[in-house]
Design a protein around this motif. Sequence first.
Motif, short mmCIF file in Angstrom:
data_model
loop_
_atom_site.label_atom_id
_atom_site.label_comp_id
_atom_site.label_asym_id
_atom_site.label_seq_id
_atom_site.Cartn_x
_atom_site.Cartn_y
_atom_site.Cartn_z
N GLN A 168 -18.05 5.06 -4.67
CA GLN A 168 -17.71 5.27 -3.28
C GLN A 168 -16.22 5.55 -3.16
OE1 GLN A 168 -19.57 2.73 -0.55
NE2 GLN A 168 -18.18 3.16 1.13
N GLN A 195 -12.56 5.47 -1.67
CA GLN A 195 -11.66 4.60 -0.92
C GLN A 195 -10.50 5.43 -0.43
OE1 GLN A 195 -10.91 1.57 -3.88
NE2 GLN A 195 -12.46 0.23 -2.97
N ASN A 225 -17.18 15.27 -0.77
CA ASN A 225 -17.40 14.60 0.52
C ASN A 225 -16.83 15.36 1.71
OD1 ASN A 225 -16.54 12.12 -1.58
ND2 ASN A 225 -18.46 11.87 -0.47
N SER A 229 -20.26 9.58 2.75
CA SER A 229 -20.64 9.21 1.39
C SER A 229 -21.57 10.22 0.74
CB SER A 229 -21.29 7.83 1.39
OG SER A 229 -20.38 6.84 1.81
N TYR A 246 -19.63 9.09 9.17
CA TYR A 246 -18.71 8.71 8.09
C TYR A 246 -18.88 7.23 7.76
CZ TYR A 246 -16.59 13.06 9.66
OH TYR A 246 -16.38 14.36 10.04
N GLU A 247 -19.08 6.95 6.49
CA GLU A 247 -19.30 5.57 6.06
C GLU A 247 -18.02 4.88 5.63
OE1 GLU A 247 -20.97 8.18 4.91
OE2 GLU A 247 -23.06 7.90 5.46
N THR A 248 -17.03 5.65 5.25
CA THR A 248 -15.80 5.07 4.72
C THR A 248 -14.63 5.41 5.65
OG1 THR A 248 -16.61 5.31 2.45
CG2 THR A 248 -14.24 4.95 2.75
N TRP A 249 -13.87 4.38 6.00
CA TRP A 249 -12.71 4.53 6.88
C TRP A 249 -11.50 3.93 6.21
CZ3 TRP A 249 -12.91 6.11 12.26
CH2 TRP A 249 -14.17 6.58 12.63
#
Length: 127
Positions: free
Chosen positions: A1, A3, A32, A100, A114-117
């Motif tokens: 994932q 970061q 992504n 992701s 969006y899953e990652t912030w």
Amino acid sequence: QVQLVESGGGLVQAGGSLTLSCAGSGRTFGTNMMGWFRQAPGKEREFVAAISWNGGLTNIPDSLKGRFTISRDNAKNTVYLRMNSLKTDDTDLYYCVARSRALQWAQPTTPSSYETWGQGTQVTVSS
């Protein structure tokens, strides 16, 4: 994932420019969809820009077109937001985001895409 770590925020006078950077880690960074949102205390989160995995597609709201540009350098695992002719209304906390699932261009203006912030970087524009 992936970061994400944002940088480049700060204090700037109205009419000035800033470039925000978002450094991503993770071996899938280049696959992504990524973007930027902003939010001020007491206000709703606002979509700022999005870019597809290879940079071939971008989306910027009409209200910001002509002033904001999004780009990416997958070799450096970095996404950029160039902001010109800044206004006091642009004062916000700016978040970098990543989807992701790889190789998708799906509802780029929607936060839930969006899953990652990232943690956010503060931009303050003074008059």
